[in-house]
Design an enzyme around this catalytic site. Sequence first.
Site, PDB file in Angstrom:
ATOM      1  CG  ASP A  41      13.212  -8.632 -94.083  1.00  0.00           C
ATOM      2  OD1 ASP A  41      13.088  -9.105 -92.936  1.00  0.00           O
ATOM      3  OD2 ASP A  41      13.448  -7.432 -94.317  1.00  0.00           O
ATOM      4  CG  LEU A  87      17.652 -14.312 -54.691  1.00  0.00           C
ATOM      5  CD1 LEU A  87      18.368 -13.426 -55.689  1.00  0.00           C
ATOM      6  CD2 LEU A  87      18.516 -15.512 -54.345  1.00  0.00           C
ATOM      7  CE  LYS A 121      17.623  -9.404 -56.336  1.00  0.00           C
ATOM      8  NZ  LYS A 121      16.468  -8.690 -56.814  1.00  0.00           N
ATOM      9  CB  CYS A 434      -7.633  17.112 -33.194  1.00  0.00           C
ATOM     10  SG  CYS A 434      -6.664  17.176 -34.699  1.00  0.00           S
TER      11      CYS A 434
HETATM   12  S1  IVH Z   1      18.141 -16.515 -58.738  1.00  0.00           S
HETATM   13  C1  IVH Z   1      16.850 -19.105 -55.764  1.00  0.00           C
HETATM   14  N1  IVH Z   1      19.592 -14.891 -60.190  1.00  0.00           N
HETATM   15  O1  IVH Z   1      15.677 -11.497 -58.122  1.00  0.00           O
HETATM   16  C2  IVH Z   1      17.071 -18.307 -56.894  1.00  0.00           C
HETATM   17  N2  IVH Z   1      17.479 -14.126 -59.415  1.00  0.00           N
HETATM   18  O2  IVH Z   1      14.958 -11.237 -55.351  1.00  0.00           O
HETATM   19  C3  IVH Z   1      16.103 -17.231 -57.159  1.00  0.00           C
HETATM   20  N3  IVH Z   1      16.879 -11.881 -60.126  1.00  0.00           N
HETATM   21  O3  IVH Z   1      12.792 -13.499 -58.254  1.00  0.00           O
HETATM   22  C4  IVH Z   1      16.439 -16.411 -58.271  1.00  0.00           C
HETATM   23  N4  IVH Z   1      18.700 -11.495 -61.296  1.00  0.00           N
HETATM   24  O4  IVH Z   1      13.432 -12.124 -60.338  1.00  0.00           O
HETATM   25  C5  IVH Z   1      18.443 -15.051 -59.516  1.00  0.00           C
HETATM   26  N5  IVH Z   1      20.966 -13.575 -61.506  1.00  0.00           N
HETATM   27  C6  IVH Z   1      19.824 -13.737 -60.840  1.00  0.00           C
HETATM   28  C7  IVH Z   1      18.830 -12.738 -60.774  1.00  0.00           C
HETATM   29  C8  IVH Z   1      17.669 -12.973 -60.042  1.00  0.00           C
HETATM   30  C9  IVH Z   1      17.527 -11.016 -60.904  1.00  0.00           C
HETATM   31  C10 IVH Z   1      15.555 -11.628 -59.507  1.00  0.00           C
HETATM   32  C11 IVH Z   1      14.544 -12.729 -59.727  1.00  0.00           C
HETATM   33  C12 IVH Z   1      14.156 -13.177 -58.357  1.00  0.00           C
HETATM   34  C13 IVH Z   1      14.500 -11.989 -57.541  1.00  0.00           C
HETATM   35  C14 IVH Z   1      14.743 -12.356 -56.111  1.00  0.00           C
END
Ligand code: IVH
Length: 684
Positions: A41, A87, A121, A434
């Site tokens: 701080d 994905l 994910k 109906c």
């Molecule tokens: S890679 C081509 N890595 O999942 C790569 N995505 O369903 C695209 N997400 O839009 C993303 N964890 O918001 C990647 N370890 C991870 C992830 C991840 C979450 C989400 C991300 C993406 C979505 C796709």
Amino acid sequence: MSIKKTKKIKEDLDYLKNKINSLNHDYYVLDDPKVLDYEYDIIFQKLIALEELFPDLISEDSPTQRVGGKPLPKFETVNHKQQMLSLNNVFYLKDLALYMKRLEKKLSIDMENIKFSAEPKLDGLAINLLYENGILAVAATRGDGATGENVTKNIKTIKSIPLKLIGQSFPKTLEIRGEVFISKKGFQSINSSNNEKKFANPRNAAAGSLRQLDPKIAASRPLEAFFYSIGYCSENFNINSQKQILEKLSNWGFKVSNLNMSVSGISGCESFYKKIYSMRDSIPYEIDGIVYKVDDLNFQKKLGFVSRAPRWAIAHKFPAEEKITTIESVRFQVGRTGVLTPVASLKPVEVGGVIVSNATLHNMDEIIKKDIHIGDNVSIRRAGDVIPEIVRVTKKSKLRKKIKLPKNCPCPISSKIEKEKDMVFAKCTGNKNCPAQKKGAIIHYVSKKAMDIQGIGEKLIGRLVDESILNNISDLYKLNNKILKNFVINTAVREDSGKKYEITLKEKSIKNILKSIEDKMEVKLSNFIYSLGISEVGEVTAKILANKYHSIDKLSKAKYDDIIKLKDIGPVAALNIYNFFNEKSNIDIINKIMNSGLKIINNNKARTNILNNGVYVITGKLKNLSRQKLSDHILENGGNLSNTVSKKTTALIVGLDPGSKLDKANKLGIKIISDDEFYKIIKL
Ligand code: IVH
């Protein structure tokens, strides 16, 4: 001020800023605080004091700039320098195995020898950070993948995100991608505070907080972020794998999940999945699956993309959450085709972050098959946006009550309900009389994929049917100012006499309704056929019919034997189509619509023969055009449409999140192409 003095102050400011940024990194990224809070701080206060004296020297990367600023009037849009991808998903191991087989084939490597970066994910929102000369310039949401919203001010409030990259070696222009989220604890604390809005789940809380126009509100929310990839990069630098990307991100100062792991082959992926799944509850933030990314960047290049998703990565989603609750009662809903759907009222229960109090029971056969009774304990499942459903009975109640198909329709005219022995569905025999079916038919007619008449919603249609102003779809074209004004006055009078009517149509909305009908006085034949709401006639079937018959008149005269000969139209749909056009009341309605001036155009005639009579099936969300437009292109270029993948399929056109059609096509060895590749074929 002398140049020398300015230089000295700048040096002092830089010293303080670097010190605070580094202490922030220790605290928020490494979870390893190096000083006591009060020491931090003191340094922070020094910086504030100095900046107050020399406001011209306040820079974008100053930690004092994390909070503050005025609320924005709206978010500006930002074009990502490189598209943000999505994905594809798998839920089951057998589908993961199919995916691995495809990789094996494309890379000519034994699948057990393929290396992956296995990552949790994260269940939050994707974010794209643009760094110019190492300084955070713009932060944007994913949006549609090409363009997002500028949320820089809110992102800067997240203390673990570096305002300035650590070290000297970074590309001049650099995009960093990751996920913004709120931890399980953070979510509880937001929701338990009194004066704040309640969020359904941490993901919604994160989205709601990031999309605040007032950065002070965002600053008060416990947003966090992990990073996992690089987007645009102005220079080539020596990185060969996803593993090295993660290391680089960490070295630049970003928080990277400590659960990420390098694994080999499907067995490595599977054991990582099992490990993370078993510890899911103890992870402080929500994850909804695992992402496997082919580690080698050269392999990634070789594999490329289909539509908006890379072939080199796949999300292995966790199974949908299940919860146990009780069936309190069952009611029956009538749809546009008269089919009765049993719906269970449940003791409210939270499933996957949403309170569920209704679940579909599909039909009577399903109820018998699953032996469901009122009073039973059942397990409920909710996957994504899907309507919650009952998986199985977990405990039979001693007082369980049988679910009986009603004898009469639950609508005011209570027509008889009919269920033939070998038919799955029970139907209301009231047909056009109906009110529930009337409403359903009109709601379907105005819906987006049908006539796309926007100004008139479900509630209003319900009221207009109740008042007998609308009896069928042709009555929409009878609406005028006088009728609608009278409707307003009548309902207002009724309101006085105690009946509650929520709708009061103002002059302006009357105008809007009439205009939205007027705007759609020209329609494509296929859309019109679909709008008629014939049972089993979806968008694709409507196009097949339009393409074959070219006019409503010809279609209405088609023989059953001819309809059934059409590719991809089964006996039930064929019979429904034939019966529909052989019922006089339907022809009367169509004639009335035509007499009101509706112009039906058939623009799907083949203009080229590039597709040479091939059969095309579409699956998933498309990147460039709507499914309708793509179907038009297929027909206009001499191709045929089909709903199902079979040996006769020429190619499957795949968008994002493809369904089971992709697996089937893979099994049958059918050609799989992205919509981009398709456009190349027809040279759009
Ligand atoms: S890679 C081509 N890595 O999942 C790569 N995505 O369903 C695209 N997400 O839009 C993303 N964890 O918001 C990647 N370890 C991870 C992830 C991840 C979450 C989400 C991300 C993406 C979505 C796709």
